[in-house]
Design an enzyme around this catalytic site. Structure first.
Site, mmCIF file in Angstrom:
data_model
loop_
_atom_site.group_PDB
_atom_site.id
_atom_site.type_symbol
_atom_site.label_atom_id
_atom_site.label_comp_id
_atom_site.label_asym_id
_atom_site.label_seq_id
_atom_site.Cartn_x
_atom_site.Cartn_y
_atom_site.Cartn_z
ATOM 1 N N ALA A 274 0.822 -1.217 0.000
ATOM 2 C CA ALA A 274 0.000 0.000 0.000
ATOM 3 C C ALA A 274 0.855 1.266 0.000
ATOM 4 C CB ALA A 274 -0.913 0.001 1.216
ATOM 5 N N THR B 110 2.444 2.688 2.663
ATOM 6 C CA THR B 110 2.146 3.532 3.825
ATOM 7 C C THR B 110 3.397 4.352 4.121
ATOM 8 O OG1 THR B 110 3.034 1.954 5.426
ATOM 9 C CG2 THR B 110 0.713 1.659 4.786
ATOM 10 N N THR C 138 5.971 -12.418 14.494
ATOM 11 C CA THR C 138 6.964 -11.912 15.438
ATOM 12 C C THR C 138 6.974 -12.728 16.725
ATOM 13 O OG1 THR C 138 7.358 -10.034 16.915
ATOM 14 C CG2 THR C 138 5.138 -10.268 16.114
ATOM 15 N N ASP C 139 8.101 -12.694 17.424
ATOM 16 C CA ASP C 139 8.172 -13.361 18.734
ATOM 17 C C ASP C 139 7.380 -12.590 19.791
ATOM 18 O OD1 ASP C 139 9.858 -11.149 18.982
ATOM 19 O OD2 ASP C 139 11.530 -12.262 19.863
ATOM 20 N N GLU C 140 6.965 -11.347 19.468
ATOM 21 C CA GLU C 140 6.269 -10.526 20.475
ATOM 22 C C GLU C 140 4.907 -11.109 20.844
ATOM 23 O OE1 GLU C 140 6.674 -6.286 19.979
ATOM 24 O OE2 GLU C 140 8.499 -6.538 18.793
ATOM 25 N N ALA D 83 -0.671 -7.949 19.906
ATOM 26 C CA ALA D 83 -1.999 -8.571 19.940
ATOM 27 C C ALA D 83 -2.558 -8.724 18.532
ATOM 28 C CB ALA D 83 -2.951 -7.733 20.801
ATOM 29 N N LYS E 237 -0.768 -9.069 15.755
ATOM 30 C CA LYS E 237 -0.016 -10.126 15.063
ATOM 31 C C LYS E 237 -0.452 -11.503 15.586
ATOM 32 C CE LYS E 237 2.889 -9.843 12.423
ATOM 33 N NZ LYS E 237 2.902 -9.739 10.930
ATOM 34 N N ASN F 31 13.764 -9.596 16.866
ATOM 35 C CA ASN F 31 14.022 -8.264 16.293
ATOM 36 C C ASN F 31 15.061 -8.315 15.173
ATOM 37 O OD1 ASN F 31 12.861 -7.682 19.002
ATOM 38 N ND2 ASN F 31 13.192 -5.568 18.358
ATOM 39 N N VAL G 258 16.985 6.803 24.898
ATOM 40 C CA VAL G 258 16.923 5.446 25.460
ATOM 41 C C VAL G 258 15.738 5.386 26.417
ATOM 42 C CG1 VAL G 258 18.149 3.776 26.907
ATOM 43 C CG2 VAL G 258 19.415 5.149 25.223
ATOM 44 N N TYR G 259 14.812 4.463 26.157
ATOM 45 C CA TYR G 259 13.613 4.372 26.986
ATOM 46 C C TYR G 259 13.935 3.764 28.354
ATOM 47 C CZ TYR G 259 10.935 4.810 22.558
ATOM 48 O OH TYR G 259 10.407 5.207 21.359
ATOM 49 N N ARG H 237 16.539 -7.486 23.758
ATOM 50 C CA ARG H 237 15.968 -8.060 22.547
ATOM 51 C C ARG H 237 16.986 -9.043 21.980
ATOM 52 N NH1 ARG H 237 12.335 -6.109 24.790
ATOM 53 N NH2 ARG H 237 10.783 -4.594 24.064
HETATM 54 P P1 NAD Z 1 7.771 -2.322 7.738
HETATM 55 O O1 NAD Z 1 6.892 -1.457 8.567
HETATM 56 O O2 NAD Z 1 9.144 -1.874 7.400
HETATM 57 O O3 NAD Z 1 7.045 -2.648 6.350
HETATM 58 C C1 NAD Z 1 5.690 -2.955 6.272
HETATM 59 C C2 NAD Z 1 5.254 -2.839 4.806
HETATM 60 O O4 NAD Z 1 3.866 -3.201 4.729
HETATM 61 C C3 NAD Z 1 5.388 -1.423 4.223
HETATM 62 O O5 NAD Z 1 5.989 -1.467 2.956
HETATM 63 C C4 NAD Z 1 3.941 -0.941 4.142
HETATM 64 O O6 NAD Z 1 3.724 -0.013 3.088
HETATM 65 C C5 NAD Z 1 3.194 -2.253 3.918
HETATM 66 N N1 NAD Z 1 1.795 -2.176 4.351
HETATM 67 C C6 NAD Z 1 1.314 -1.698 5.526
HETATM 68 N N2 NAD Z 1 -0.035 -1.755 5.529
HETATM 69 C C7 NAD Z 1 -0.414 -2.308 4.347
HETATM 70 C C8 NAD Z 1 -1.664 -2.648 3.766
HETATM 71 N N3 NAD Z 1 -2.827 -2.412 4.400
HETATM 72 N N4 NAD Z 1 -1.671 -3.209 2.532
HETATM 73 C C9 NAD Z 1 -0.513 -3.443 1.868
HETATM 74 N N5 NAD Z 1 0.693 -3.121 2.351
HETATM 75 C C10 NAD Z 1 0.753 -2.569 3.593
HETATM 76 O O7 NAD Z 1 7.788 -3.739 8.491
HETATM 77 P P2 NAD Z 1 8.973 -4.799 8.632
HETATM 78 O O8 NAD Z 1 9.810 -4.434 9.782
HETATM 79 O O9 NAD Z 1 9.576 -5.008 7.291
HETATM 80 O O10 NAD Z 1 8.142 -6.091 9.041
HETATM 81 C C11 NAD Z 1 7.632 -6.981 8.043
HETATM 82 C C12 NAD Z 1 6.894 -8.124 8.709
HETATM 83 O O11 NAD Z 1 7.780 -8.835 9.562
HETATM 84 C C13 NAD Z 1 5.733 -7.662 9.602
HETATM 85 O O12 NAD Z 1 4.672 -8.563 9.421
HETATM 86 C C14 NAD Z 1 6.286 -7.756 11.013
HETATM 87 O O13 NAD Z 1 5.271 -8.017 11.942
HETATM 88 C C15 NAD Z 1 7.237 -8.936 10.875
HETATM 89 N N6 NAD Z 1 8.380 -8.914 11.813
HETATM 90 C C16 NAD Z 1 9.166 -7.796 11.924
HETATM 91 C C17 NAD Z 1 10.266 -7.807 12.779
HETATM 92 C C18 NAD Z 1 11.166 -6.611 12.896
HETATM 93 O O14 NAD Z 1 12.077 -6.623 13.748
HETATM 94 N N7 NAD Z 1 11.023 -5.571 12.082
HETATM 95 C C19 NAD Z 1 10.544 -8.959 13.536
HETATM 96 C C20 NAD Z 1 9.722 -10.088 13.388
HETATM 97 C C21 NAD Z 1 8.641 -10.052 12.510
HETATM 98 P P1 TYD Z 2 11.885 -1.241 18.517
HETATM 99 O O1 TYD Z 2 12.983 -1.109 17.510
HETATM 100 O O2 TYD Z 2 10.752 -0.272 18.468
HETATM 101 O O3 TYD Z 2 11.375 -2.758 18.436
HETATM 102 P P2 TYD Z 2 10.357 -3.565 19.427
HETATM 103 O O4 TYD Z 2 9.657 -2.608 20.292
HETATM 104 O O5 TYD Z 2 9.434 -4.212 18.428
HETATM 105 O O6 TYD Z 2 11.208 -4.540 20.166
HETATM 106 O O7 TYD Z 2 12.537 -1.150 19.970
HETATM 107 C C1 TYD Z 2 13.561 -2.040 20.371
HETATM 108 C C2 TYD Z 2 13.890 -1.722 21.807
HETATM 109 O O8 TYD Z 2 14.476 -0.412 21.881
HETATM 110 C C3 TYD Z 2 12.687 -1.668 22.723
HETATM 111 O O9 TYD Z 2 13.071 -2.156 24.018
HETATM 112 C C4 TYD Z 2 12.356 -0.185 22.835
HETATM 113 C C5 TYD Z 2 13.730 0.466 22.725
HETATM 114 N N1 TYD Z 2 13.772 1.809 22.119
HETATM 115 C C6 TYD Z 2 14.439 2.859 22.772
HETATM 116 O O10 TYD Z 2 14.996 2.694 23.886
HETATM 117 N N2 TYD Z 2 14.482 4.075 22.167
HETATM 118 C C7 TYD Z 2 13.884 4.305 20.946
HETATM 119 O O11 TYD Z 2 13.930 5.465 20.451
HETATM 120 C C8 TYD Z 2 13.228 3.226 20.282
HETATM 121 C C9 TYD Z 2 12.558 3.435 18.946
HETATM 122 C C10 TYD Z 2 13.202 1.984 20.907
#
Ligand code: NAD
Ligand code: TYD
Length: 341
Positions: free
Chosen positions: A36, A38, A128-130, A157, A159, A184, A211-212, A219
């Protein structure tokens, strides 16, 4: 038999890395990206393949809109679906869960329906593992496939709901579905709202690194290429209806990552700013990857030290990619490529 892979979310971080790998290694005859675009979708992630490789087809569409999805299935008849599209940022889900329910839950159900109607051979649900919730610090507990889901954030929730819908399609209709729950990811092309690219971007610019809380949240970090290879291994060799946890046994506290990035970018610790904690912040994630290794033969190839070093280098060499996100210019690429079509 020719293979067509439908990759949803293929213009995002992990999806675009997956598409690149699939094309580089000729894993499929055709790769169709449905995205899409986004705020997180960036077509520039798919360069240069988008302009020079006929095996790649891009379709702008919303997975939650049945006519968008139906049109793609009718035209391209994918043999496999790799479902990456999602709203993916926990902080945004805390601000507003609605888009997470729309895309992650409704969108997944619309896609599953289409795959079933069109008898797609295999549906790979990338998750995701979350979904498993949080682990305590100082324990050796790890996430594994038999744990019950216990998500904390609206993102997790949504996912978890999507995974359960995918499992229901297997149990109810015998659809061939496999689910991956990965830890992650970090690596090239990650949108700079997530921890690692945000910290790299701010360190380059000499801006503060937020840093939160106490920074001691843990992670289990995996390089995106290892994750993509894990998804491919599960698609090839995973058993229908099964879940596979993917991770590299690389637990890192956030503050250690921030310090590493400061070291790699030549900045000092005065840039660190402890800020207000995220509400409901999960303390620790950790994956037990025994099953995916045993059943698919997958194992990670990129060690953390090398992965984080090459990732910082990638962002350094691709400063323009970051700059075009910061300025919003990356959005004009779609109009330039597809205007008038
Ligand atoms: P991202 O946010 O970088 O990319 C998401 C993509 O989905 C974007 O290109 C966006 O345009 C598209 N999108 C969003 N809503 C849409 C819709 N309604 N229709 C069509 N396209 C849409 O996400 P990411 O980090 O690449 O994660 C990809 C997948 O992997 C997700 O399902 C996420 O839950 C999973 N995942 C991510 C991580 C991580 O650390 N990033 C870890 C484990 C699993
Ligand atoms: P994030 O990359 O948002 O992944 P997730 O929440 O899906 O694990 O965050 C990774 C960790 O880093 C998480 O414990 C939150 C922390 N964090 C910060 O401390 N500062 C930041 O600005 C961000 C974005 C995340």
């Amino acid at each position: 038999m020719s293979t067509t892979w439908l990759v949803t979310g293929g213009a995002g971080f992990i999806g675009s890395n997956f598409v690149r790998l699939a094309l580089e290694e000729s894993r499929a005859d055709k790769v169709v990206v449905l995205d899409a675009l986004t705020y997180a979708g960036n077509l520039e992630n798919l360069l240069p393949y988008l302009e020079g490789d006929k095996r790649l087809v891009f379709v702008r569409g919303d997975i939650a809109k049945a006519p968008d999805v139906e049109a793609v299935f009718a035209e391209h008849a994918p043999t496999q679906v790799f479902h990456f599209a999602a709203e993916s940022h926990v902080d945004r889900s805390i601000d507003d869960p609605a888009p997470f329910v729309y895309t992650n839950v409704l969108g997944t159900q619309v896609l599953l329906n289409a795959a079933r109607r069109h008898a797609t051979k295999r549906f790979v649900m990338v998750s995701t593992d979350e979904v498993y919730g949080a682990l305590a610090l100082g324990t050796t507990d790890r996430f594994h496939e038999k744990l019950p889901y216990n998500p904390s954030s609206p993102y997790a929730a949504s996912k978890a709901s999507a995974d359960l819908l995918a499992k229901a399609m297997f149990h109810t209709y015998g659809m061939d579905v496999v689910i991956t729950n990965c830890s992650n990811n970090y690596g090239p092309y990650q949108f700079p709202e997530k921890l690692i690219p945000l910290m790299i971007m701010n360190a380059f610019a000499g801006e503060s690194l937020p840093v939160y809380g106490d920074g001691l949240y843990v992670r289990d970090w995996i390089h995106v290429e290892d994750h993509c290879r894990g998804v491919m291994a599960v698609a090839e060799r995973g058993r229908a209806g099964e879940t596979y946890c993917i991770g590299t046994e690389n637990e890192q506290p956030n503050i250690a990552i921030v310090r590493k990035i400061l070291e790699l970018t030549g900045r000092d610790e005065s840039l660190i700013r402890y800020v207000k904690d995220r509400p409901g912040h999960d303390r620790r994630y950790s994956i037990d990857p025994t099953k995916v290794k045993a059943e698919t033969g997958w194992s990670p190839q990129i060690a953390w030290e090398e992965g984080i070093r090459s990732t910082v280098e990638w962002y350094r060499s691709n400063a323009q990619w970051l700059q075009r996100i910061k300025s919003g210019e990356f959005r004009s690429y779609y109009d330039k490529m597809y205007a008038g079509r």
